[in-house]
Design a protein around this motif. Structure first.
Motif, short mmCIF file in Angstrom:
data_model
loop_
_atom_site.label_atom_id
_atom_site.label_comp_id
_atom_site.label_asym_id
_atom_site.label_seq_id
_atom_site.Cartn_x
_atom_site.Cartn_y
_atom_site.Cartn_z
N ASP A 144 0.87 -1.17 0.00
CA ASP A 144 0.00 0.00 0.00
C ASP A 144 0.91 1.23 0.00
OD1 ASP A 144 -1.69 2.11 0.47
OD2 ASP A 144 -2.77 1.16 2.14
N THR A 145 1.08 1.84 -1.15
CA THR A 145 2.06 2.92 -1.28
C THR A 145 1.66 4.18 -0.51
OG1 THR A 145 1.01 3.61 -3.35
CG2 THR A 145 2.88 2.10 -3.52
N ARG A 146 0.41 4.26 -0.05
CA ARG A 146 0.00 5.41 0.77
C ARG A 146 0.44 5.26 2.21
NH1 ARG A 146 -6.19 4.63 -0.07
NH2 ARG A 146 -5.38 2.56 0.47
N ARG A 147 0.83 4.04 2.59
CA ARG A 147 1.20 3.79 3.98
C ARG A 147 2.54 3.06 4.03
NH1 ARG A 147 -4.30 1.33 6.50
NH2 ARG A 147 -4.26 0.14 4.56
N VAL A 148 3.59 3.79 3.68
CA VAL A 148 4.96 3.28 3.75
C VAL A 148 5.68 4.05 4.85
CG1 VAL A 148 7.17 3.05 2.56
CG2 VAL A 148 5.03 2.58 1.34
N VAL A 149 6.23 3.33 5.79
CA VAL A 149 6.94 3.91 6.93
C VAL A 149 8.41 3.55 6.83
CG1 VAL A 149 7.27 3.63 9.43
CG2 VAL A 149 4.98 4.01 8.50
N ILE A 150 9.27 4.47 7.21
CA ILE A 150 10.70 4.18 7.28
C ILE A 150 11.12 4.20 8.74
CG2 ILE A 150 11.38 6.61 6.92
CD1 ILE A 150 13.82 5.47 5.33
N ALA A 151 11.86 3.16 9.15
CA ALA A 151 12.27 3.00 10.54
C ALA A 151 13.74 2.62 10.58
CB ALA A 151 11.43 1.92 11.22
N GLY A 152 14.39 2.96 11.66
CA GLY A 152 15.79 2.59 11.79
C GLY A 152 16.26 2.66 13.22
N HIS A 153 17.36 1.98 13.46
CA HIS A 153 17.99 1.92 14.79
C HIS A 153 19.37 2.53 14.69
CE1 HIS A 153 19.51 -0.92 18.26
NE2 HIS A 153 19.41 0.35 18.65
N ARG B 231 -1.85 2.77 15.49
CA ARG B 231 -2.52 4.07 15.53
C ARG B 231 -2.33 4.82 14.21
NH1 ARG B 231 -3.71 5.71 20.96
NH2 ARG B 231 -3.00 4.13 22.47
N LEU B 232 -1.14 4.72 13.65
CA LEU B 232 -0.88 5.40 12.37
C LEU B 232 -1.75 4.83 11.28
CD1 LEU B 232 1.03 7.44 10.88
CD2 LEU B 232 2.41 5.44 10.28
N ARG B 233 -1.85 3.50 11.22
CA ARG B 233 -2.67 2.86 10.20
C ARG B 233 -4.15 3.24 10.36
NH1 ARG B 233 -2.55 -3.56 9.45
NH2 ARG B 233 -3.10 -3.40 11.65
N ALA B 234 -4.62 3.28 11.61
CA ALA B 234 -6.02 3.61 11.85
C ALA B 234 -6.33 5.06 11.44
CB ALA B 234 -6.35 3.41 13.32
N ALA B 235 -5.33 5.94 11.55
CA ALA B 235 -5.55 7.34 11.25
C ALA B 235 -5.32 7.69 9.80
CB ALA B 235 -4.63 8.21 12.13
N SER B 236 -4.69 6.80 9.05
CA SER B 236 -4.34 7.11 7.66
C SER B 236 -5.52 6.85 6.75
CB SER B 236 -3.14 6.28 7.21
OG SER B 236 -3.44 4.90 7.24
N PRO B 237 -5.57 7.52 5.59
CA PRO B 237 -6.70 7.32 4.67
C PRO B 237 -6.74 5.91 4.12
CG PRO B 237 -4.96 8.62 3.65
CD PRO B 237 -4.60 8.49 5.08
#
Length: 305
Positions: A143-152, A298-304
């Motif tokens: 789902d290209t509208r909901r791509v998250v970038i994370a890192g340590h 929470r992010l997924r629930a709030a995203s379109p």
């Protein structure tokens, strides 16, 4: 990998109100501690992939969530050198319905090429471009509208820089981020600490990085002290939802000013949590996954939709 330079500064930061007033951690989501029923029609699965970056194929693993249809997707970046890859966090995110792409930068952990910090930043760009390719989107259900970038650590540094410079991410997860520019400035201001900083950087490389060593990487840190300062990314980064998880006994001295600067931006959507653990969160793995998965939910629930 963590960089520690000033014990007095660390103690002062840990005593600061920003950390004393940190919000309580949320309840642990079920996906962190329990397996879901098997989805027979579209089960969770792993796919090994090679991601091209400047002519080299980086080793990568795509952990695909169960279920039909496009999924929210997270790129998860490890630190320097990456002994802690946070794959338990990746598995928990997948159980919560997220695809997770992990990779080894060029010159690290068997990926071809020579490792450099600048090259790792280029590899992050290549990985995000991979996630946007139409063939990748169709094959792996992104789902290209909901791509998250994370890192340590180092991965969080590059995640922050990427998110600040691009509009194709829905959110950012920074796990005890390393501010490379701040470290370079610290060594420049106190050159007598350089050898200790090199020793701290390279105490766990083993055979994980090709074509480099801690001294060469420290030279790269010093060379980029001014243009790799995360404070410069704050205004752009604050326009996106951000989760920052600091380690009380890790990089807290660097994380505190970054968190404060982000929260000071008008309209910022920043959640900051400090866990009483070391830089690898060695004794707070469930706590780390719980904070991250709760934020992702929470992010997924709030995203379109």
């Amino acid at each position: 990998m963590q960089i520690r330079f000033d014990a007095a500064l660390l103690a002062a930061v840990l005593a600061a109100p920003a950390f004393a007033a940190a919000p309580p951690t949320p309840p642990i989501p079920r996906a962190v501690v329990a397996d879901p029923p098997r989805y027979a029609a579209h089960p969770a699965r792993n796919r090994q992939v090679l991601i091209l970056s400047h002519g080299e194929g980086m080793n990568a693993l795509f952990m695909l969530a169960a279920g039909a249809g496009p999924k929210p997707t997270m790129l998860l970046l490890h630190g320097l050198p990456g002994n802690e890859q946070n794959l338990d966090l990746a598995q928990a995110a997948r159980r919560a319905g997220w695809n997770v792409l992990t990779l080894h930068y060029r010159g690290s952990w068997g990926s071809p090429g020579r490792f450099t910090l600048a090259g790792a930043g280029e590899d992050v760009d290549a990985a995000m471009a991979f996630l946007r390719q139409p063939g990748t989107v169709a094959q792996y259900g992104i789902d290209t509208r909901r791509v998250v970038i994370a890192g340590h650590s180092m991965g969080a540094f590059f995640a922050a820089r990427y998110a600040a410079a691009h509009d194709d991410v829905a959110g950012v997860v920074l796990i005890d981020p390393w501010n490379v520019g701040a470290s370079g400035k610290q060594v420049a201001a106190h050159p007598e600490t350089r050898q200790d900083a090199i020793a701290a950087m390279g105490d766990d490389f083993g055979n994980s990085l090709a074509g480099t060593d801690a001294a060469r990487l420290m030279t790269e840190v010093e060379r980029h002290a001014n243009d790799w300062e995360l404070a410069d990314a704050v205004p752009a980064l604050a326009r996106k939802p951000v989760l920052i998880v600091a380690a009380e006994y890790g990089n807290a001295a660097q994380v505190a000013p970054l968190t404060a600067a982000l929260k000071a931006q008008r309209g910022a959507r920043v959640r900051a949590v400090t866990l009483p653990s070391d830089h690898a969160f060695a004794d707070r793995r469930i706590g780390l996954a719980g904070v991250a998965v709760d934020w992702l939910d929470r992010l997924r629930a709030a995203s379109p939709k």
